[in-house]
Design a protein around this motif. Structure first.
Motif, PDB file in Angstrom:
ATOM      1  N   GLU A   1       0.619  -1.128   0.054  1.00 42.08           N
ATOM      2  CA  GLU A   1      -0.047   0.054  -0.096  1.00 42.08           C
ATOM      3  C   GLU A   1       0.923   1.376   0.028  1.00 42.08           C
ATOM      4  N   GLY A   2       2.008   1.096   0.753  1.00 46.75           N
ATOM      5  CA  GLY A   2       2.877   2.576   0.788  1.00 46.75           C
ATOM      6  C   GLY A   2       3.616   2.434  -0.558  1.00 46.75           C
ATOM      7  N   PHE A   3       3.985   1.581  -1.056  1.00 45.12           N
ATOM      8  CA  PHE A   3       4.617   1.643  -2.563  1.00 45.12           C
ATOM      9  C   PHE A   3       3.735   2.180  -3.478  1.00 45.12           C
ATOM     10  N   GLN A   4       2.457   1.516  -3.447  1.00 45.55           N
ATOM     11  CA  GLN A   4       1.373   2.245  -4.347  1.00 45.55           C
ATOM     12  C   GLN A   4       1.017   3.645  -4.136  1.00 45.55           C
ATOM     13  N   THR A   5       0.711   4.155  -3.022  1.00 43.68           N
ATOM     14  CA  THR A   5       0.407   5.488  -2.576  1.00 43.68           C
ATOM     15  C   THR A   5       1.368   6.241  -3.043  1.00 43.68           C
ATOM     16  N   LYS A   6       2.810   6.025  -2.918  1.00 43.33           N
ATOM     17  CA  LYS A   6       3.887   6.842  -3.126  1.00 43.33           C
ATOM     18  C   LYS A   6       3.945   7.274  -4.700  1.00 43.33           C
ATOM     19  N   ARG A   7       3.450   5.839  -5.538  1.00 49.88           N
ATOM     20  CA  ARG A   7       3.468   6.292  -6.921  1.00 49.88           C
ATOM     21  C   ARG A   7       1.826   6.681  -7.511  1.00 49.88           C
TER      22      ARG A   7
ATOM     23  N   ASN B   1      -3.616   2.843  -7.538  1.00 50.12           N
ATOM     24  CA  ASN B   1      -4.700   2.480  -6.627  1.00 50.12           C
ATOM     25  C   ASN B   1      -4.209   1.641  -5.327  1.00 50.12           C
ATOM     26  N   ALA B   2      -4.201   2.353  -4.133  1.00 46.80           N
ATOM     27  CA  ALA B   2      -3.761   1.660  -2.979  1.00 46.80           C
ATOM     28  C   ALA B   2      -4.447   0.694  -2.353  1.00 46.80           C
ATOM     29  N   THR B   3      -4.553  -0.589  -3.051  1.00 47.70           N
ATOM     30  CA  THR B   3      -5.291  -1.814  -2.801  1.00 47.70           C
ATOM     31  C   THR B   3      -4.403  -2.887  -1.775  1.00 47.70           C
ATOM     32  N   GLY B   4      -3.225  -2.684  -1.774  1.00 38.99           N
ATOM     33  CA  GLY B   4      -2.520  -3.746  -0.969  1.00 38.99           C
ATOM     34  C   GLY B   4      -2.263  -4.969  -1.500  1.00 38.99           C
ATOM     35  N   GLU B   5      -2.792  -4.992  -2.837  1.00 34.04           N
ATOM     36  CA  GLU B   5      -2.613  -6.227  -3.809  1.00 34.04           C
ATOM     37  C   GLU B   5      -1.925  -5.945  -4.769  1.00 34.04           C
ATOM     38  N   VAL B   6      -0.884  -6.679  -5.290  1.00 35.83           N
ATOM     39  CA  VAL B   6      -0.137  -6.683  -6.464  1.00 35.83           C
ATOM     40  C   VAL B   6      -0.782  -6.939  -7.895  1.00 35.83           C
ATOM     41  N   ASP B   7      -1.119  -5.823  -8.505  1.00 34.44           N
ATOM     42  CA  ASP B   7      -1.263  -6.199  -9.808  1.00 34.44           C
ATOM     43  C   ASP B   7      -0.359  -5.872 -10.892  1.00 34.44           C
TER      44      ASP B   7
END
Length: 389
Positions: free
Chosen positions: A135-141, A144-150
């Motif tokens: 989620e942190g990695f997705q938010t910074k970029r 969509n901060a799902t916490g799942e790796v798409d």
């Protein structure tokens, strides 16, 4: 097309023709009603409807009848229903998600570890800690901060990291050949001791002799960084130490106590009047300045290329002594906010890792006592100047 067919004193038959076979049906209808169809009334083009109308007296003249409204079958068009709601485009399917257990999760965790989003041992389990790291990695970029790796998240993560080794994915640490060990001496040992002193792992005078104090300092540094704890400096230990520190000065290597002039900094002209927190990116320094006079100078660290610290003239908007980031869930003690979510604050990470890391845009201070003093001195409304010089 339609044609009115008249038969004296009996009836009027309106016939719509579609196919030749329809004439048989019409003839039958007309015969039953005592009428016969007019063969001249057969239209050149077929139509859909067939109807029979009966009248007791024929009209004096025949009035053309408008073409009928198309039937339901003819009314079908490609125009969608105005009330139809478009179906949302589905998001990418999750490649990895909480609850998964596989070697792919090990790789994911280590790649996140390389970017300092994950810490601790690598496991095969996609647990809550892994989800929060994603989620942190997705938010910074801006994902969509799902916490799942798409697929989008995975592609970006792979692009920013290297392929971890099998040892790394299974927490196997192997020490390399010793470059420096107990009993060694010389300028290289002085450099190691001075760098360890910069990040508070070595205390006392710089001697150039690799003795017990240096061994314990190296062990502590290695343990904190997940490096095999040997007390000897191998290439991995040296690379990490150099990355986290700066080149020691001659004074540092020779135990010369800094004078007041060495803690000064060149001020931007905008810092010369009033109460100012003056911050220089080039000098990596922050000064507390009142009417052009410096009363405090501390080391600072800034945001990365992806999350840069903004330049300009700002003011202290609000203060939070025990602040915790709502976005990154990290402690930000003695926070002095000056531009949105960017603030001057104490950073334990900066204190431990030095310039090896970066902030998310804030101005990090590693001297806790100094930033606590600054927090008490600065007031809401005081000027903050951030410049590149």
């Amino acid at each position: 097309m339609s044609t009115d067919v008249f038969f004296p004193e009996v009836c009027v038959v309106r016939v719509h023709w579609k196919y030749a076979a329809a004439s048989v049906a019409v003839a039958l209808i007309a015969a039953l009603s005592g009428c016969a169809p007019d063969p001249e009334a057969v239209p050149a083009e077929p139509v859909v409807e067939t109807s029979v109308a009966v009248a007791s007296t024929p009209p004096a003249t025949s009035t053309p009848t408008p073409s009928p409204t198309p039937s339901a079958a003819e009314s079908v068009t490609a125009t969608p229903d105005a009330t139809e709601t478009p179906t949302p485009t589905p998001t990418s399917a999750a490649l990895l998600k909480e609850g998964d257990d596989s070697d792919e999760v090990r790789e994911l965790q280590h790649r996140l570890l390389q970017l300092q989003w994950y810490e601790g041992d690598i496991t095969s389990t996609f647990d809550e800690k892994t989800r929060l790291a994603v989620e942190g990695f997705q938010t910074k970029r801006g994902f969509n901060a799902t916490g799942e790796v798409d697929q989008e998240t995975w592609d970006k993560l792979v692009d920013m990291t290297r392929q971890p080794t099998d040892d790394e994915m299974h927490n196997i640490l192997r020490a390399g050949p010793a470059l420096f060990r107990k009993g060694d001496s010389g300028d290289e040992v002085k450099d190691i001791q001075a760098r360890l002193k910069q990040i508070a792992w070595f205390s006392g005078d710089i001697t150039g002799n690799y003795g017990d104090v240096t061994v314990e300092a190296v062990k502590g540094f290695q343990k904190k960084r997940g490096i095999p704890v040997t007390g000897e400096v191998d290439q991995r230990t040296l690379d990490r130490l150099v990355a986290m520190t700066r080149t020691p000065t001659t004074d540092e290597l020779n135990n010369v106590v800094p004078t007041a002039s060495s803690t000064s900094m060149t001020l931007d002209d905008r810092c010369l009047s009033g109460r100012v927190i003056c911050i220089s990116k080039a000098q990596r320094k922050l000064a507390w300045v009142v009417d052009g006079k410096i009363s405090m100078v501390v080391d600072v660290r800034f945001g990365s290329e992806l999350t840069p610290t903004r330049n300009g003239v700002f003011s202290v908007n609000w203060k939070s002594r025990d602040h915790v980031s709502s976005l990154y869930h990290t402690s930000m003690p003695y926070a002095l906010f000056f531009s949105g979510g960017q603030a001057v604050h104490y950073s334990s990470d900066f204190a431990a890792r030095g310039y090896n890391g970066a902030s998310h845009g804030c101005v990090n201070v590693r001297d806790k006592a100094a930033v606590a003093k600054l927090f008490d001195l600065a007031q809401v409304g005081d000027k903050v100047v951030v410049y590149t010089g």
